[in-house]
Structure formats: C-alpha cells, structure tokens
Design a protein around this motif. Structure first.
Motif, mmCIF file in Angstrom:
data_model
loop_
_atom_site.group_PDB
_atom_site.id
_atom_site.type_symbol
_atom_site.label_atom_id
_atom_site.label_comp_id
_atom_site.label_asym_id
_atom_site.label_seq_id
_atom_site.Cartn_x
_atom_site.Cartn_y
_atom_site.Cartn_z
ATOM 1 N N HIS A 131 8.253 0.638 -2.625
ATOM 2 C CA HIS A 131 8.475 -0.431 -1.654
ATOM 3 C C HIS A 131 7.215 -1.262 -1.489
ATOM 4 C CE1 HIS A 131 9.875 -2.718 1.686
ATOM 5 N NE2 HIS A 131 10.868 -1.908 2.019
ATOM 6 N N ALA A 132 6.046 -0.608 -1.479
ATOM 7 C CA ALA A 132 4.783 -1.337 -1.351
ATOM 8 C C ALA A 132 4.621 -2.342 -2.483
ATOM 9 C CB ALA A 132 3.618 -0.355 -1.342
ATOM 10 N N ALA A 133 5.024 -1.937 -3.690
ATOM 11 C CA ALA A 133 4.950 -2.853 -4.829
ATOM 12 C C ALA A 133 5.900 -4.033 -4.642
ATOM 13 C CB ALA A 133 5.271 -2.104 -6.117
ATOM 14 N N GLU A 134 7.100 -3.761 -4.120
ATOM 15 C CA GLU A 134 8.059 -4.839 -3.845
ATOM 16 C C GLU A 134 7.499 -5.794 -2.792
ATOM 17 O OE1 GLU A 134 11.922 -3.563 -2.682
ATOM 18 O OE2 GLU A 134 12.413 -2.669 -4.624
ATOM 19 N N THR A 135 6.940 -5.231 -1.729
ATOM 20 C CA THR A 135 6.379 -6.045 -0.656
ATOM 21 C C THR A 135 5.234 -6.908 -1.170
ATOM 22 O OG1 THR A 135 7.015 -4.515 1.101
ATOM 23 C CG2 THR A 135 5.134 -5.944 1.548
ATOM 24 N N ALA A 136 4.357 -6.314 -1.967
ATOM 25 C CA ALA A 136 3.220 -7.051 -2.511
ATOM 26 C C ALA A 136 3.686 -8.214 -3.391
ATOM 27 C CB ALA A 136 2.318 -6.117 -3.301
ATOM 28 N N VAL A 192 -2.602 3.394 -6.611
ATOM 29 C CA VAL A 192 -2.256 4.284 -5.506
ATOM 30 C C VAL A 192 -3.432 5.214 -5.238
ATOM 31 C CG1 VAL A 192 -0.613 5.989 -4.641
ATOM 32 C CG2 VAL A 192 0.155 4.196 -6.233
ATOM 33 N N SER A 193 -3.794 5.360 -3.979
ATOM 34 C CA SER A 193 -4.897 6.248 -3.612
ATOM 35 C C SER A 193 -4.450 7.708 -3.680
ATOM 36 C CB SER A 193 -5.355 5.953 -2.186
ATOM 37 O OG SER A 193 -4.461 6.533 -1.237
ATOM 38 N N PRO A 194 -5.398 8.629 -3.642
ATOM 39 C CA PRO A 194 -5.020 10.029 -3.443
ATOM 40 C C PRO A 194 -4.342 10.193 -2.081
ATOM 41 C CG PRO A 194 -7.330 9.827 -4.102
ATOM 42 C CD PRO A 194 -6.853 8.452 -3.767
ATOM 43 N N GLU A 195 -3.602 11.278 -1.926
ATOM 44 C CA GLU A 195 -3.000 11.591 -0.637
ATOM 45 C C GLU A 195 -3.969 12.486 0.147
ATOM 46 O OE1 GLU A 195 1.410 12.555 0.355
ATOM 47 O OE2 GLU A 195 0.409 14.471 0.024
ATOM 48 N N PHE A 196 -4.181 12.138 1.413
ATOM 49 C CA PHE A 196 -5.081 12.892 2.276
ATOM 50 C C PHE A 196 -4.269 13.571 3.379
ATOM 51 C CE2 PHE A 196 -7.533 9.503 0.395
ATOM 52 C CZ PHE A 196 -8.744 10.103 0.073
ATOM 53 N N LEU A 197 -4.589 14.823 3.657
ATOM 54 C CA LEU A 197 -3.879 15.580 4.686
ATOM 55 C C LEU A 197 -4.869 16.213 5.655
ATOM 56 C CD1 LEU A 197 -1.360 17.532 2.419
ATOM 57 C CD2 LEU A 197 -0.808 15.580 3.878
ATOM 58 N N ASN A 224 -1.408 -1.898 1.108
ATOM 59 C CA ASN A 224 -0.509 -1.291 2.091
ATOM 60 C C ASN A 224 -0.978 0.123 2.412
ATOM 61 O OD1 ASN A 224 2.024 -3.088 2.584
ATOM 62 N ND2 ASN A 224 1.698 -3.194 0.374
ATOM 63 N N THR A 225 -0.930 0.481 3.671
ATOM 64 C CA THR A 225 -1.291 1.839 4.073
ATOM 65 C C THR A 225 -0.057 2.572 4.587
ATOM 66 O OG1 THR A 225 -1.854 1.165 6.341
ATOM 67 C CG2 THR A 225 -3.626 1.117 4.710
ATOM 68 N N LEU A 231 -6.437 -12.215 0.338
ATOM 69 C CA LEU A 231 -6.130 -10.788 0.446
ATOM 70 C C LEU A 231 -5.339 -10.558 1.730
ATOM 71 C CD1 LEU A 231 -8.633 -7.823 -0.010
ATOM 72 C CD2 LEU A 231 -6.962 -7.846 1.824
ATOM 73 N N VAL A 232 -4.248 -9.845 1.627
ATOM 74 C CA VAL A 232 -3.433 -9.487 2.797
ATOM 75 C C VAL A 232 -3.302 -7.969 2.835
ATOM 76 C CG1 VAL A 232 -1.164 -9.635 3.882
ATOM 77 C CG2 VAL A 232 -2.158 -11.661 2.797
ATOM 78 N N MET A 233 -3.647 -7.387 3.978
ATOM 79 C CA MET A 233 -3.564 -5.934 4.151
ATOM 80 C C MET A 233 -2.679 -5.598 5.331
ATOM 81 S SD MET A 233 -4.516 -3.006 5.931
ATOM 82 C CE MET A 233 -6.024 -3.105 6.888
ATOM 83 N N GLY A 234 -1.890 -4.551 5.193
ATOM 84 C CA GLY A 234 -1.057 -4.107 6.310
ATOM 85 C C GLY A 234 -0.196 -2.938 5.877
ATOM 86 N N ASN A 235 1.086 -3.026 6.170
ATOM 87 C CA ASN A 235 2.057 -2.059 5.673
ATOM 88 C C ASN A 235 3.393 -2.764 5.544
ATOM 89 O OD1 ASN A 235 3.567 -1.801 8.236
ATOM 90 N ND2 ASN A 235 1.739 -0.715 8.973
ATOM 91 N N ILE A 236 4.359 -2.091 4.985
ATOM 92 C CA ILE A 236 5.623 -2.758 4.679
ATOM 93 C C ILE A 236 6.336 -3.234 5.931
ATOM 94 C CG2 ILE A 236 5.894 -1.547 2.488
ATOM 95 C CD1 ILE A 236 7.869 0.349 3.860
ATOM 96 N N TRP A 237 6.155 -2.523 7.059
ATOM 97 C CA TRP A 237 6.822 -2.893 8.303
ATOM 98 C C TRP A 237 6.128 -4.094 8.950
ATOM 99 C CZ3 TRP A 237 5.700 2.150 6.852
ATOM 100 C CH2 TRP A 237 6.806 2.938 6.521
ATOM 101 N N ALA A 238 4.806 -4.119 8.917
ATOM 102 C CA ALA A 238 4.068 -5.250 9.464
ATOM 103 C C ALA A 238 4.337 -6.517 8.661
ATOM 104 C CB ALA A 238 2.573 -4.944 9.493
ATOM 105 N N ALA A 239 4.425 -6.391 7.343
ATOM 106 C CA ALA A 239 4.717 -7.549 6.510
ATOM 107 C C ALA A 239 6.081 -8.130 6.844
ATOM 108 C CB ALA A 239 4.656 -7.159 5.029
ATOM 109 N N HIS A 240 7.020 -7.270 7.194
ATOM 110 C CA HIS A 240 8.346 -7.727 7.600
ATOM 111 C C HIS A 240 8.295 -8.447 8.943
ATOM 112 C CE1 HIS A 240 12.651 -7.790 8.329
ATOM 113 N NE2 HIS A 240 12.461 -7.131 9.457
ATOM 114 N N THR A 241 7.628 -7.847 9.922
ATOM 115 C CA THR A 241 7.606 -8.393 11.279
ATOM 116 C C THR A 241 6.767 -9.658 11.380
ATOM 117 O OG1 THR A 241 7.863 -6.161 12.178
ATOM 118 C CG2 THR A 241 7.065 -7.855 13.687
ATOM 119 N N LEU A 242 5.644 -9.714 10.692
ATOM 120 C CA LEU A 242 4.725 -10.837 10.839
ATOM 121 C C LEU A 242 4.939 -11.949 9.825
ATOM 122 C CD1 LEU A 242 3.290 -8.453 12.426
ATOM 123 C CD2 LEU A 242 1.166 -9.652 11.952
ATOM 124 N N LEU A 243 5.412 -11.586 8.634
ATOM 125 C CA LEU A 243 5.561 -12.592 7.583
ATOM 126 C C LEU A 243 6.998 -12.803 7.138
ATOM 127 C CD1 LEU A 243 2.504 -11.677 5.297
ATOM 128 C CD2 LEU A 243 2.612 -13.381 7.135
#
Length: 340
Positions: free
Chosen positions: A224-229, A269-274, A244-245, A192-204
């Motif tokens: 984009h999250a689907a592409e990254t995954a 996809v989760s609900p959106e929280f505000l 991805n968060t 399992l890998v968790m992060g975000n699209i920017w972290a996946a770019h920088t770290l992986l």
C-alpha cells in the motif's frame, strides 16, 4: 556550507501526572518542543547545519527559549518576534499526541498571528538549501496556512529543496477548512513528502486500498505504501521522494515499527523494530523526518536513508521528552545490533 531551515511553531509541553499528582506536588515537567524544533534538534545532534524559524513574543521567557535553542547548536536567526504569548499543550503522562488526551493551548499564540506579508522570508532563507515544514502549522488557521504557502513559494523561487511532514492533528483543524482543501496547494511545491497511508488520504486525498488494509499484514501495508507513493508522485510531479511509517501496538505496551522510502526507481523497506516497552511516543515521527533529511543531505543511498531514519525514530521511543539526544553513533549501533 548550505543549511537546513526547519519552520514551525515552538511549543511548551506540560506533562501532568494524572490522578491529581501534579496538584499534590505543585509541579509538572515542562519540555520545549514542537515538531519542527524536534527535527532541528536531531539534525544538530547529527552534524547537519540547521536554522530554526518560528514566531515568539518579545519577552524574557522567549529570550530564554531562544538561548536554549542556540545552546543546542541551532541557528536562531530565523526567529521572528511579535505577539504576546508562546503556544503550549498539555499531554498527561502515558498518553499519546494522536489520542484524546492532548489538550492544546495555542489560540492567540504569537505564531498564530502569522499572516502573508507580515515577515520578510529573505533572512530565514538566506544560505538555505533545504526547507522543512509540517502540516501542523497550516492546521492552526487560514492566515497561517496562507503564510506557509507564501514561504514555500519563496523557497521554490530560490531553488530550495522542500520537505513536508503530513502530521495530522484532528483537534487543530477547526477553522472551517478541511485538510484536503489546504494541504495539496503546499504539496505542489514539495520535493519530499513523509507521513503514512492514512495521513496521505486525509490531508492530500490519496485513495486508501481497503483490501490491503483489511489484510493487516506488513507485506500488504508495504504494498500500500508503494501505491500511495506512486499516487503522490503522479499528482505532485515535483515530488521526488515519499516516505511512509508504520507504528503499531505490540505485546500490549510495546511498539512494532517499520518504514518505507520510495523514489522514482526504488522502493526501500527498513528493518522491523520491536519493543515491549515505550518511554515516550512524542517526537518519534520528527526523529524519522530528521533521519530522512540527514541521510539525503549527506548523499546516502535510499536504503541507507530509510534504515537510519527508522532506527532513529525507534530509538526516540525510549527517550523522555520531545526531542532526541541520540548521536549518530547511537543510531548506527542500533542498526548494527539488529544485523547480528
């Protein structure tokens, strides 16, 4: 019952009030934290058997810290004792870990003295079915990064499920290696890998889609999250789940938050929280990670997993301190309120 092992550096967080308040008061709040301990704390709150592994010196202060950990229902048999000091960081009140305000004081900490062959991982991994670690540990120095690799290899040989949080802390990567030169070797062993699209770019080294980012809309970020995954799973075949968060500023002082979870056959996809107000941003990502572990450990569906994790992470934004005190009922009630 098999346990989750959460491994990483325990830190003392000092939160001074800027403008000289901490000097005039001769005081500042102190929290016991660290990303992986925050995960362990949440899991314990939610009834998941969890063990914590770190390195602490053999002194009275560290003894009290271990007692604090155990009082939270976290097993501390994975704590190794050597070195002379506990790592710490200063985060002035009202600032963010990812911003310029954080000041690290982790050089020469006990954990930073970790290196391959220095500990026998057998005790920490005994009775464990899940290992969790983050990209913060290998950011400290090359020896610690090599020890992390030693640990995931040992866990992999035992058939243990491994999760990785792509926490990126630019101020920590100062030993001559870029994250992308270190992290892929660890990711090869992760389920399992968790992060975000920017972290996946920088770290992986996972590519960013500039067209989707330029749109700056939830639908495009989710795409984009689907592409990254998909790119992560293609490069690291062992990886079964990618999360991805997305956390953006909202209404000047608030947060817009949502997340995605991707398996081999589902994109959820989760609900959106505000919220227009935030008490403390520290530990929200750790709470999300704990939510993922909690859901998957308990056999929940992918949609249930990401919904719970996102609701827990969002709830942490209203808590002061590093770790959450939310119960399962707290998180569930937040989801129910959103659906009404």
């Amino acid at each position: 019952m098999q346990k989750v092992l959460s491994f990483g550096e325990l830190l003392l967080r000092f939160s001074p009030e800027l403008g000289g308040g901490w000097i005039r008061q001769n005081a500042m709040p102190v929290f016991i934290g660290g990303a992986e301990l925050n995960v362990a704390t949440a899991l314990s709150n939610w009834g998941v058997p969890v063990r914590y592994s770190t390195v602490l010196p053999s002194n009275a202060l560290a003894d009290e810290v271990i007692e604090f950990i155990e009082q939270k229902g976290i097993e501390a048999s994975g704590v190794y004792r050597f070195g002379s000091r506990i790592g710490s960081y200063y985060l002035p009140q009202g600032t963010d870990l990812k911003a310029a305000g954080v000041i690290y004081d982790r050089a020469f900490s006990a954990f930073s003295e970790l290196e391959p062959g220095k500990v026998d991982w057998s005790q920490a991994l005994d009775g464990v079915s899940w290992l969790h670690l983050s990209a913060i540990s290998p950011a400290l120095n090359e020896a610690v990064a090599d020890a992390c690799l030693e640990l995931v290899k040992a866990a992999s040989e035992r058939g243990i499920f491994i999760s990785l949080d792509l926490n990126y802390r630019a101020k920590l990567w100062q030993y001559g290696k870029k994250p992308v030169e270190v992290m892929p070797a660890l990711a090869e062993y992760c389920d399992l890998v968790m992060g975000n699209i920017w972290a996946a770019h920088t770290l992986l080294g996972i590519p960013l889609n500039d067209r989707l980012i330029a749109a700056d809309q939830p639908a495009e970020y989710i795409a984009h999250a689907a592409e990254t995954a998909a790119a992560i799973r293609a490069r690291f075949p062992r990886c079964k789940v990618v999360a991805n968060t997305f956390r953006f500023d909202y209404a000047n002082t608030g947060i817009r938050y949502y997340a995605t979870l991707h398996t081999t056959d589902q994109n959820c996809v989760s609900p959106e929280f505000l919220t227009e107000t935030v008490v403390d941003k520290v530990g929200s990502g750790d709470c999300f990670m704990a939510g993922l572990i909690y859901g998957l450990f308990n056999g929940r569906t992918p949609q249930e997993v990401v919904d719970y994790a996102a609701a827990a992470a969002f709830g942490k934004l209203q808590e002061y301190g590093d770790a959450t005190a939310q119960t399962e009922a707290d998180v569930t009630e937040r989801l129910l309120a959103l659906s009404k």
